[in-house]
Design a protein around this motif. Sequence first.
Motif, mmCIF file in Angstrom:
data_model
loop_
_atom_site.group_PDB
_atom_site.id
_atom_site.type_symbol
_atom_site.label_atom_id
_atom_site.label_comp_id
_atom_site.label_asym_id
_atom_site.label_seq_id
_atom_site.Cartn_x
_atom_site.Cartn_y
_atom_site.Cartn_z
ATOM 1 N N ARG A 188 -33.616 62.647 148.653
ATOM 2 C CA ARG A 188 -32.715 63.273 149.597
ATOM 3 C C ARG A 188 -33.403 64.442 150.305
ATOM 4 O O ARG A 188 -33.314 64.610 151.506
ATOM 5 N N ASP A 189 -34.132 65.239 149.482
ATOM 6 C CA ASP A 189 -34.826 66.375 150.058
ATOM 7 C C ASP A 189 -35.890 65.948 151.058
ATOM 8 O O ASP A 189 -36.224 66.692 151.980
ATOM 9 N N CYS A 190 -36.422 64.751 150.851
ATOM 10 C CA CYS A 190 -37.448 64.278 151.780
ATOM 11 C C CYS A 190 -36.871 64.072 153.177
ATOM 12 O O CYS A 190 -37.606 63.890 154.145
ATOM 13 N N LYS A 191 -35.524 63.999 153.243
ATOM 14 C CA LYS A 191 -34.914 63.799 154.570
ATOM 15 C C LYS A 191 -34.252 65.067 155.067
ATOM 16 O O LYS A 191 -33.522 65.054 156.049
ATOM 17 N N ASP A 192 -34.507 66.159 154.361
ATOM 18 C CA ASP A 192 -33.931 67.448 154.746
ATOM 19 C C ASP A 192 -34.356 67.789 156.171
ATOM 20 O O ASP A 192 -35.403 67.359 156.654
ATOM 21 N N GLN A 193 -33.534 68.625 156.828
ATOM 22 C CA GLN A 193 -33.925 68.947 158.209
ATOM 23 C C GLN A 193 -35.012 70.010 158.243
ATOM 24 O O GLN A 193 -35.707 70.173 159.237
ATOM 25 N N GLY A 229 -41.603 68.633 153.123
ATOM 26 C CA GLY A 229 -42.978 68.612 152.609
ATOM 27 C C GLY A 229 -43.019 68.824 151.117
ATOM 28 O O GLY A 229 -43.672 68.068 150.387
ATOM 29 N N LEU A 230 -42.294 69.826 150.656
ATOM 30 C CA LEU A 230 -42.322 70.128 149.226
ATOM 31 C C LEU A 230 -41.817 68.956 148.400
ATOM 32 O O LEU A 230 -42.413 68.593 147.374
ATOM 33 N N ALA A 231 -40.707 68.378 148.871
ATOM 34 C CA ALA A 231 -40.135 67.268 148.112
ATOM 35 C C ALA A 231 -41.099 66.097 148.077
ATOM 36 O O ALA A 231 -41.293 65.452 147.045
ATOM 37 N N LEU A 232 -41.739 65.865 149.202
ATOM 38 C CA LEU A 232 -42.667 64.738 149.268
ATOM 39 C C LEU A 232 -43.847 64.982 148.322
ATOM 40 O O LEU A 232 -44.297 64.078 147.615
#
Lengths: 439, 1270
Positions: free
Chosen positions: B107-112, B118-121
């Motif tokens: 979900r964080d990978c799709k954060d705005q 980047g961090l989530a990825l």
Amino acid sequence: MPVAASAIYFLNLRGDVLINRLYRDDVGGNMVDAFRMHIMQTKELGTCPVRQIGGCSFFYMRISNVYIVIVVSSNANVACAFKFVVEAVALFKSYFGGAFDEDAIRNNFVLIYELLDEIMDFGYPQNLSPEILKLYITQEGVRSPFSSKQSLDKPVPNATLQVTGAVGWRREGLAYKKNEVFLDIVESVNLLMSSKGSVLRCDVTGKILMKCFLSGMPDLKLGLNDKIGLEKESQLKNRPTKSGKTIELDDVTFHQCVNLTRFNSEKTVSFVPPDGEFELMKYRITEGVNLPFRVLPTIKELGRTRMEVNVKVKSVFGAKMFALGVVIKIPVPKQTAKTSFQVTSGRAKYNASIDCLVWKIRKFPGQTEPTLSAEIELISTIAEKKSWTRPPIQMEFQVPMFTASGLRVRFLKVWEKSGYNTVEWVRYITKAGSYEVRC
Amino acid sequence: MAPPAQSSRNPSPSQPSGKGEVSDLRSQLRQLAGSRAPGVDDAKRELFKKVISYMTVGIDVSSLFGEMVMCSVTPDIVLKKMCYLYVGNYAKVNPDLALLTINFLQRDCKDQDPMIRGLALRSLSSLRVANLVEYLVGPLGSGLKDNNAYVRTVAVMGALKLYHISASTCLDADFPAVLKLLMLNDSESQVVANCLSALQEIWNSESSTSEEAAREKEGLISKPFIYYLLNRLREFNEWGQCLVLELVAKYVPSYTNENFDIMNLLEDRLQHANGAVVLATIKVFLQLTLSMADVHQEVYERIKAPLLTLVSSGSPEQSYAVLSHLHLLVMRAPYIFASDYKHFYCQYNEPSYVKKLKLEMLTAVANENNTYEIVTELCEYAANVDVAIARESIRAVGKIALQQYDVNAIVDRLLQFLEMEKDYVTAEALVLVKDLLRKYPQWSHDCIAVVGNISSKNVQEPKAKAALIWMLGEYAQDMDDAPYILESLVENWEEDAPEVHLHLLTAIMKCFFRRPPETQKALGMALAAGLSDFHQDVHDRALFYYRLLQYDVSSAERVVNPPKQAVSVFADTQSNEIKDRIFDEFNSLSIVYQKPSYMFTDKDHRGPFEFSDEIGNLTVGAESEHVVPATSVDANETSDLLLSTSEKEETRAMVADGSDYTAPFYDSSNPALPLQSEPAITGLLGAADPGPQASTAIDDLLMGLDLTAPPAPASAPPPLKLNARAALDAGSFQKKWRELPVAMSQECELGSQGAAALTSPQALLHHMQANSIQCIASGGQSPNFKFFFFAQKADEPSVFLVECKINTSTTKAQLNIKAEDQSTSHEFLALFQSALSRPEAAIMALAAAWRRVSSSATGVATQSLPDCFRFKQRSFCSSATAVASADTLLAKLLQLSTSQIKRALDSVVAGRSSDLAVSESLVASLASSSPQKAKLILEWRLERMLNDGEKDRSLYSNLISLCAKIRNVPLAMTMFTSMEDRGIQATASVFNSLIHTCLSSNEVITALSLFEVMESSETFRPDSETYDTFISGFSNFRDTHRMRAWYQAKREAAYLPNALNYESLISCCVKVNDFDSADLFYNEMMAQGIAPSEKILDSVLEGLCKRRNCERVKEFVNFLMECRFEISGRLIEKVVKLYCELEKPDEMEMLLDALVEFNQVGEALLQVHCGIIRLYASLDRLDDVEYTVGRMMSQGMSFSSPGDVERVISAYFRQEAYDRLDLFLEHVTRYCKLTRSTYDLLVAGYRRAGLTEKVDSVVKDMESSGALAC
């Protein structure tokens, strides 16, 4: 690959792990144990900063009371690895406000982990520029420029451009009321003089430190009285070189902001400075060094139990100048029992922990020559053979407004679109590097 | 991640270890998880920090996984990061739980916010869980296409991580192609740099299997791509530039001026502030100009200044890295750096690794213009506090001298070094002078004058001693006392290292050919000592010289003393090919290690790191500390080479392998020389004609030099008079010992000086003998010795028997006295004690005399010793009995000239019964020193027997086998013929004796023909003993082939093999390292139910130890104990040594337990205790050391040698644990006295640590303990 570090560890002097960051899986978890067992607990420590244990190589550096260890499993680039550590430490220091030691690490370990994640990915160094990282790594956390909670009407600088960016060292849109530039030329003199007073080796390593508080994107140009620069200038302007001393620099390195192409073609130092403090350039000079001090020691060993020490220190800079914080360390044998001194200036003390007579002169005017004469009584021991390896006399000092090389700033020009006026401050200072006189 | 063991074992106050904290954290986390109260984020942060700090110190907080994930649903970016860190750390060990995180990470990978994306990825790709890769591909794919550069940089690295988790997934998703596209088109330099790193890794590992990847890899260094990177170079940050430059260095320009274009483009990089960039640029320059010699030189000139700047700026570690590179360049082109030598002057405070490199460079750049300055500077360092550097600098002076610049000045300096009177300076200077003389023999006059003044006693280090000895041998004619110095060195044979022994042998040989009469004695002693040396090379060399002399003295001289030519060029240590390879790997670890990368990264990419196989190879500086070890391997190499080449000329003919005896110079008859033939050595020398000067009266010479034993000082006459010539044979001693009750039992003090003087048991024996107390058997090993003495009253036949156990470390002696006449036992005890308590002077004087005798008498009395002592006796020479009884006669005979011998014998030996024993021992003692006299004795004996009309065959047979001692086959033949003349029928045993003599005298052919005679005869067909003789004979030659053949023959002749055969077989097989056969024989023997003798066990164990087969050694020792063998100290010593080498303290502990379990006592137990302590000390495991010392002490045992004590002390010093050292010393001094060397060590250690008070107190202790006096 320059460096693909497999892991980085921060250890204290006992070998406890303060920080560990494993970047790659090609080394196991027992690396710290290996380091402790094979380097810390043996005499190996300090014999060589690069060691191979098993299939891995360890690079380690001691910084105050912390060891920083990089583990690699391949044929890595050593210089790059050490440089990385040094830069990383500089970065941490700029975050914690100066100190980098065990306590600072313990207090800031979360921040360090964050930073370690940013400055290195999968073992490859990324961006280590404090100016940029400070934009988005903050302990306040929520200050992320992209956070949805932030009001969008305030223009935010495009930080991620600079995370990776081309002008990595300066962000746009800076504004100061007073535009000031501070420029310090700091030279350290390294000297090795024989007991007979002949100079065995002498050189100066200098650096130009700048502190810029300038608005916008200013372009700066610095002129020095160095030989190549002056010659080139006279060539370009078609007029003979002005009389006066010209300095030949053996070698120069510049901060990445300096336009090296222009330096090579025009021999002028022009740059867009980073905001705040930075080191603009470093240089090295071996010819024509003005030594600020001469030391003339006479040490007589009178029998097995007595020694007589006479040291005369002569300041050879201008009479109107003065040196600060002069410390002269005169080595004496370990078995020194009693000392008595006479000094014509300053204070002397026997410091048993470093086996030295420490002679301090707080303010040392030019063209003077204070002396120290001391009598030393020694304990006579049976086992000690007569030969005492005489370590050199070491000296510390700072001489403001004096450069051992004679280097001077001729001009510092600032251009900016808006054409504001700037205030420039230039200082000179000469310090002792390793200033050794054999006796 | 495994928790670091140490920190969890000794938690510091700030590092809690309990599980309580973890569960505490859990409940707090749960409370906060759902809460949305204000300030909850701050509370969470504190908690998260705690969790992460636990994680860092190695406490397992993985059980909080669920709670952590629940709490991480938060907009607070710092919290998120902490959570990511936590997840990244534990996902690998908790793959199931990791699945929980996938959801929120995706979900964080799709954060705005691109930051969060980047961090989530990054976290997602750092999970390292193989079965989660499917969730990774999607986010990575969109990450690579993200419009934010930060996300793209992270995604590129993510792709590389994915490749390492699952290469196929990465390739299937076609990520390499995407990366390539990005690399060529992305506007962001960091994205490009990461793509480059990732693709290099991927294509590198794929290229071996995929042609396409190989092509792509090639494409990276193609012209268009390199140009693309070079044009964008300035956009990259410093690390990216390093990466690009590294790649450019591999590029091969396609047209001539292209390299200039590239260099011009890159020249400004040399001014870069980052040293790594500068070095990378230098590499490009060097590689581009490799084929253009003149430009290459210009490049050197150009890069000199930046390199020197880098050296002088930055931390010592950085300058070390740069210096290593500069070192390489200096070595390649010293002349270019010659004028910059001052840059390589050392500063006082520089770390030694920097100094070392600088010294090497100073050496390299020395030329005619700067030698004087450089050498002057180097001499300053010789007085350096840092001993290792001082040594290095002396070596550097030597190397410069060998480069032949201004040798004049250097020789003066060197000689000054010798006068500095510092051990290590003298030592290094000696080695140097030696090398110098080999190159410039013309300097010998000056050097020898100074070297002659150096006392060999002040030189301790093997290398230096070897150098001194080499000079003594080489310039024997110029140094007046060379033979005598050499002789005194031989007398102290045991003190020296094998390396010294080898040189000593050679030097004495050389000296012998120059000054035969003076060296004769030393040569005899040296060869005897060499032959009985345990070190294989020493033994072989002694044997070689011996045989060479035996073969032909003049050819021996040609071999040992060939006309020498000065050495002009010393060999280089590294081949050019290797040097080039290192150069190609410029700017990498290869330069620092000074070896190409394949040498140290071979085991690279072998997955998770394994230590087990490496640890054994890593020594931890275990050697005792009082001589500071010379650290540098490189510098030593040269001198090693020098030494070995010096030996080459002499050893050309000598093939080290003992089996290859048929060298061309050797007699065609089968080589044969039994090892027990030492006695004959001096005899041989006498027979050989060493040169014109020595041709006269060698016999007299021998007599004058060898055996004029100084008269023993008589002790104060006690009331009890003892018979000085008491005689008692072993059998009757044994009988009496069994019969008599113990009359007295007492413990007495030996006196520390006496104990110190008791360097070897022989000395004591001889001393006691001077007091009319004879030794019949002795054994044991330092510090515990056991002796059996006997004495006889002067006026009556009543005897006293004494069992005496001496511990030299506690200086106590335990006496058990048995007397036939109980009434005088008190007086005898007093006498015995008085003799025992002041042996020092006598022993000192006698020790030398004894050594001469003992070397000649070894092995004689073996057969005549009582059985009960046989187990112990082997540890050292046991011929005391024979020597004792024949002592007086011997002394007398030695003074007589050869012509008077027979008459003297006639007068002394009247009775018939004892004369055989007398002649036997006499022959044994005389064999080495004066074979002619021994021969005369045998002849006299033969005459007497013939005159008496003796018919007893066994007497003849005995006499013949005595001829073996002097290796006189003709005499044996004469005896045989005269026996037959008397009509006495020969028997097999007589033949056996003959064969024995032949084999001992190297006459294999004769022995074989004798055997043929036996076979063809009726009456004296070969018996089992015949075969035994052959087997043991060939075993002594180490001729396994023939030995086995004879063994086979014995079996075919239907004789059963006996223990003695197996002893020969096994020991020989082990000696020639044929372990399989040894095992075979051992198994065969066991299968036949023959009980192994101690020697067999010894050999088998030695074999196992040589193979370093820990498991089998353990099995074997256990087997021995289960079979209730008494384990001797010697046996166990081998095992202990092996374990120590392999660093296996646990095995030793097990061994100790086993020994205790099987009630093994004494020597063996002590050995193991000491071994364990030694090992722990060398591993610096102080806690364990203290525990083991305490354990040993509590069992009433104490250190057996000061060496062990010193090892422990050194360990304390290394750890700087001075308080603990105090405790230890207090403990130890209660049980044993410290020696002088231990005190020296303490003084040195404390002084180095700067603890002057301690030094004073140690010196005081030393004075009060009297260690200073001796």
